[in-house]
Enzyme design. Sequence first.
Site, PDB file in Angstrom:
ATOM      1  N   GLN A 375     -27.270 -36.144  15.014  1.00  0.00           N
ATOM      2  CA  GLN A 375     -27.633 -36.239  13.598  1.00  0.00           C
ATOM      3  C   GLN A 375     -27.150 -35.022  12.817  1.00  0.00           C
ATOM      4  O   GLN A 375     -27.462 -33.879  13.169  1.00  0.00           O
ATOM      5  CB  GLN A 375     -29.154 -36.364  13.450  1.00  0.00           C
ATOM      6  CG  GLN A 375     -29.740 -37.630  14.052  1.00  0.00           C
ATOM      7  CD  GLN A 375     -30.244 -37.416  15.471  1.00  0.00           C
ATOM      8  OE1 GLN A 375     -29.734 -36.572  16.207  1.00  0.00           O
ATOM      9  NE2 GLN A 375     -31.239 -38.196  15.864  1.00  0.00           N
ATOM     10  N   GLN A 397     -22.860 -39.262  12.566  1.00  0.00           N
ATOM     11  CA  GLN A 397     -24.189 -39.862  12.650  1.00  0.00           C
ATOM     12  C   GLN A 397     -25.055 -39.374  11.495  1.00  0.00           C
ATOM     13  O   GLN A 397     -25.143 -38.179  11.224  1.00  0.00           O
ATOM     14  CB  GLN A 397     -24.856 -39.510  13.984  1.00  0.00           C
ATOM     15  CG  GLN A 397     -26.227 -40.167  14.172  1.00  0.00           C
ATOM     16  CD  GLN A 397     -26.762 -40.018  15.576  1.00  0.00           C
ATOM     17  OE1 GLN A 397     -26.055 -39.631  16.499  1.00  0.00           O
ATOM     18  NE2 GLN A 397     -28.033 -40.351  15.762  1.00  0.00           N
ATOM     19  N   ASP A 398     -25.690 -40.340  10.787  1.00  0.00           N
ATOM     20  CA  ASP A 398     -26.617 -40.030   9.693  1.00  0.00           C
ATOM     21  C   ASP A 398     -25.931 -39.354   8.503  1.00  0.00           C
ATOM     22  O   ASP A 398     -26.425 -38.364   7.953  1.00  0.00           O
ATOM     23  CB  ASP A 398     -27.766 -39.141  10.192  1.00  0.00           C
ATOM     24  CG  ASP A 398     -28.710 -39.866  11.136  1.00  0.00           C
ATOM     25  OD1 ASP A 398     -28.456 -41.048  11.432  1.00  0.00           O
ATOM     26  OD2 ASP A 398     -29.678 -39.246  11.593  1.00  0.00           O
ATOM     27  N   ASP A 419     -25.923 -45.176  12.405  1.00  0.00           N
ATOM     28  CA  ASP A 419     -26.959 -45.143  11.360  1.00  0.00           C
ATOM     29  C   ASP A 419     -26.495 -44.340  10.147  1.00  0.00           C
ATOM     30  O   ASP A 419     -27.253 -43.541   9.577  1.00  0.00           O
ATOM     31  CB  ASP A 419     -28.256 -44.521  11.904  1.00  0.00           C
ATOM     32  CG  ASP A 419     -28.755 -45.196  13.170  1.00  0.00           C
ATOM     33  OD1 ASP A 419     -28.460 -46.378  13.374  1.00  0.00           O
ATOM     34  OD2 ASP A 419     -29.440 -44.522  13.967  1.00  0.00           O
ATOM     35  N   ARG A 487     -29.560 -51.716  12.118  1.00  0.00           N
ATOM     36  CA  ARG A 487     -30.629 -51.919  13.094  1.00  0.00           C
ATOM     37  C   ARG A 487     -31.933 -51.400  12.494  1.00  0.00           C
ATOM     38  O   ARG A 487     -31.926 -50.523  11.627  1.00  0.00           O
ATOM     39  CB  ARG A 487     -30.319 -51.214  14.409  1.00  0.00           C
ATOM     40  CG  ARG A 487     -30.107 -49.703  14.307  1.00  0.00           C
ATOM     41  CD  ARG A 487     -29.909 -49.092  15.683  1.00  0.00           C
ATOM     42  NE  ARG A 487     -29.678 -47.646  15.601  1.00  0.00           N
ATOM     43  CZ  ARG A 487     -29.791 -46.815  16.643  1.00  0.00           C
ATOM     44  NH1 ARG A 487     -30.108 -47.305  17.839  1.00  0.00           N
ATOM     45  NH2 ARG A 487     -29.567 -45.527  16.499  1.00  0.00           N
TER      46      ARG A 487
END
Length: 581
Positions: A375, A397-398, A419, A487
Site C-alpha cells: 500500500q 497498490q492503493d 485496489d 472486490r
Amino acid sequence: MVRNVREFLGAQMSNISKEKKKLYIAIFASVLLVAAVIGIAVGVTNNSGGSSQSHINSFKATAAHSVLKSSCSSTLYPDLCYNTLASVPGMSKKITSQKDVIEQALNITETVVEQTYAKIKKLSKHKHLTKREKGALKDCLELIDETLDELHESVEDLEKYLTKKSLREHANDLKTLISSAITNQESCIDGFSHDGADKKVREELLDSEQRVEKMCSNALAMICNMTNTDIANEAKLNGRNLKEEDNSVWPHWLSAGDRRLLQSSTVTPDVVVAADGSGNFKTVSAAVAAAPEDSTKRYVIRIKAGVYRENVDVPKKKKNIMFLGDGRSNTIITASKNVQDGSTTFNSATVAAVGAGFLARDITFQNTAGASKHQAVALRVGSDLSAFYKCDILAYQDSLYVHSNRQFFINCLIAGTVDFIFGNAAVVLQDCDIHARRPDSGQKNMVTAQGRTDPNQNTGIVIQKSRIGATSDLQPVQSSFPTYLGRPWKQYSRTVVMQSSITNVINPAGWFPWDGNFALDTLYYGEYQNSGAGAATSGRVKWKGYKVITSSTEAQGFTPGSFIAGGSWLRATTFPFSLGL
C-alpha cells in the site's frame, strides 16, 4: 460540549479563570454521567436494581417513551439506542420528536468520542510501540478530531432543520456528515491491520471504536428515516417528485464576489509556488501552511511547472483551497511513503486533502514506492465537495484513496494495480481514463475496493462515461495478470460502472471476492450500458449483490446530480461536468 479535545485534555486548571473552572467541572460531571450510561448501553446491565435501570423504568412512564421507542426501531442497534437515552436523568423533558431523539443521541455520542480520544492519547504514551503503531495512533487522533467536528456540525444542522436550507440539502449534508464519522472509526482500526505486532493495540481500541461506530450508525439510521419520510411527504403534498437541484444553483456559502470570480474565464492565483524561487514559496506545503484557515473564499495556489518531492497535507481547517498546476505532465507532486517501510496506508499519501471545498487542476499526484512496497497512496481525499480536473493519480497498490465525503473527478487518469481506487467516499469519476498497470509477480489487479460498512451510508464509487483499460506495460502480458472491476473491502461495498468503455483487460467474471463468501450477499455491484470487449455481462459473477442495471431510473440515482448532490455545488468548481445520464 467540548469542541477542541486537544486543548481540553491539556488544560491546566490552575491557569483558568473561576468561570471556566465551573464550566469544566460541569463538563467533567457530564462526562462521568454519560460514561455510566454507555456502560449500561453496551451490556453491563446485570444489576437491574441499579440507578440506571431505575431511570429506564421511570422513563417508560413518560410521553417521550413512545417517541424514543419508535425512533430507535429504525436503527440497526435498537437496544443500544433506547437504553443509552432512556438511562439519562431528565431526558424525558428533552424529547418531543424524532429530531430531538437524534440530537440527543448525537450529543451523547460526541461525549463518548471525547472519552475515546483520551484513551488513544494515553495509549500513544506507551513504550515499545512500533513505528507504524505510533503512526496509526496519530491517525486515530486526527480521525477522531474530525469526527467531533462532524458530530458538532450535525447537531447545528439539525437545529436549523428545514429553515436555512432545502429539505434535500439538509438530508444530503446530514447523511454525509454521519457517514464520514462512521468511516473515521473504521479507518482508525484499519491502521492496526498490517502485521501481528498491531494486534494488541487493535484489541485495546476495538471496543471503544465499535461502540462509537454503532452509536453513529443509529444516528444515521434515524436521520435517514426522518429525512426520507419528510421528502416523501413533501413530494406527496406537491403531487410530484422533488426535482433535483440544477446546475444554476450556487453553494449557499459562496460569496457574491466569489461567484463573479468563478464566472470569469481566468483564475487569478493568490500565491505562486516555484521550485526555482521565482514565486512566493518553494514548496507546496509552505504555501498551504500560509493559507488562511476556515476561509469561505477560494484561495488559489498556483504551482508552476516542476517536480515537487514532498508529502503535502491540506488539513481540515484549510478550506476552499485550489491547486492550479501548469499541466499534468509538467506539475508533479511526488513521494514514496509506503506500508512496507512502516507507514500506515492512511498516512502514506503523497497528498492528503481534508479541508472542505478542495479543488485541483492540471497536476500529477504520484507515489513511486512501486508494486513490491504494497500500500502506497498517491492521493487521499477526505474533503467534502472536492473536485479534480485534468489530474493524473499514479501509483501501484492503493493509488487513489477516496476516503470520505462527496467527491468528483473529471477528465483524470488513475493508474495502479491492487485496489487502486478504494475508500468510502460518495464519489463519481466521470470521463476519466482508468488503467490497470503491471503488478508484482502473482498479484491480481483490482480497479476498486469500496469500503461501505453500513447500509444507510450514502457512499459508493461510481465510474461513469469513462474508459477502463491497461497501461502499455501490462498490455503485452495481461493474460498473466488477471484484472477485475473490484472486490468488496467491507460488508456493504457499493460500486457502479456505467456508460463506460471497458477493454478486454477485465476478466469475464468482472468482479472478485475478498475472502470466501464475505459480503457477496450484502454488497451492491452494478453495471449499466457499458461497451467494449470487456463489457459483456454473460460471464459475470452470480452473486446476490451483483446486478445488471436495466432501469434508467435506477441508474439515474448514481449520476452526479443525484449521488453527490452535484447540482448544488459542481458549477462553483468551474470544471466541466454532466449531472445526468
